[in-house]
Write a protein that holds these residues in place. Structure first.
Motif, PDB file in Angstrom:
ATOM      1  N   ARG A  68      53.408  81.221  -8.765  1.00 47.34           N
ATOM      2  CA  ARG A  68      52.970  82.608  -8.659  1.00 47.34           C
ATOM      3  C   ARG A  68      54.224  83.431  -8.399  1.00 47.34           C
ATOM      4  NH1 ARG A  68      47.118  83.102  -6.941  1.00 47.34           N
ATOM      5  NH2 ARG A  68      47.813  85.231  -6.875  1.00 47.34           N
ATOM      6  N   LEU A  70      55.865  87.110  -7.283  1.00 44.29           N
ATOM      7  CA  LEU A  70      55.623  88.368  -6.584  1.00 44.29           C
ATOM      8  C   LEU A  70      56.665  89.386  -7.030  1.00 44.29           C
ATOM      9  CD1 LEU A  70      54.106  89.955  -4.361  1.00 44.29           C
ATOM     10  CD2 LEU A  70      55.793  89.031  -2.737  1.00 44.29           C
ATOM     11  N   GLN A 103      53.642  96.662  -5.864  1.00 39.71           N
ATOM     12  CA  GLN A 103      53.747  95.239  -5.556  1.00 39.71           C
ATOM     13  C   GLN A 103      52.630  94.510  -6.279  1.00 39.71           C
ATOM     14  OE1 GLN A 103      53.463  93.902  -1.356  1.00 39.71           O
ATOM     15  NE2 GLN A 103      55.492  93.070  -1.788  1.00 39.71           N
ATOM     16  N   LEU A 105      51.270  90.316  -7.277  1.00 35.55           N
ATOM     17  CA  LEU A 105      51.384  88.862  -7.291  1.00 35.55           C
ATOM     18  C   LEU A 105      50.716  88.372  -8.569  1.00 35.55           C
ATOM     19  CD1 LEU A 105      52.201  86.239  -5.813  1.00 35.55           C
ATOM     20  CD2 LEU A 105      49.915  86.261  -4.783  1.00 35.55           C
ATOM     21  N   TYR A 132      55.428  81.256  -2.676  1.00 35.48           N
ATOM     22  CA  TYR A 132      54.434  80.237  -2.334  1.00 35.48           C
ATOM     23  C   TYR A 132      54.739  78.893  -2.992  1.00 35.48           C
ATOM     24  CZ  TYR A 132      52.280  84.543  -0.952  1.00 35.48           C
ATOM     25  OH  TYR A 132      52.061  85.760  -0.388  1.00 35.48           O
TER      26      TYR A 132
END
Length: 150
Positions: A68, A70, A103, A105, A132
């Motif tokens: 993932r 960000l 922002q 993700l 993550y």
């Protein structure tokens, strides 16, 4: 690698106002077996060039198969704002396109498009991270905002 951009019949891709950001992991880069992120195919990407007061479509593309990613658009330590316009190639409904903190993700293979406009000249940064991951990494894309000379 690079993006494949599909436009509606009769529409044209506008290279003056569209900016691509393709992100993936660079793989093992040192004896410690760390990961680092590639931005547009580079460990040290060229800065994006914008002009103050102009609107740009920022296309964020996560090609990392395992992480993932960000994305955070900042001026110094301050999170900026952007307006979402598309997700995975489909335009968003009007109700979902209000300005919000910059922002996002993403998951593997996801894309998202945002309208971005810097009101004044200066330096922005698109911080890009895989927080993550088993082996987290963070990098950034500098964004230079030039004065409007018109």
């Amino acid at each position: 690698y690079g993006p494949l951009i599909v436009v509606q019949p009769g529409a044209r891709f506008d290279a003056d106002s569209e900016r691509m950001v393709v992100v993936g992991a660079a793989g093992p880069t040192d004896p410690a077996d760390t990961l680092r992120g590639l931005i547009n195919g580079h460990l040290v990407p060229k800065p994006l060039e914008l002009t103050a007061g102009h609107s740009y479509r920022l296309r964020l593309i996560n090609i990392d198969a395992d992480h993932r990613i960000l994305f955070s658009l900042k001026r110094g330590d301050s999170l900026q704002v952007w307006r979402p316009v598309a997700k995975d190639g489909a335009d968003l409904p009007e109700a979902w396109t209000s300005e919000r903190p910059a922002q996002l993700l993403t998951g593997p293979g996801e894309t998202a498009d945002f309208d971005v406009s810097a009101a004044r000249p200066g330096e922005l940064e698109l911080e890009i991270a895989a927080p993550y991951s088993n082996r987290p990494w963070k990098t950034s894309l500098p964004i230079h905002v030039a004065p409007d000379t018109r």
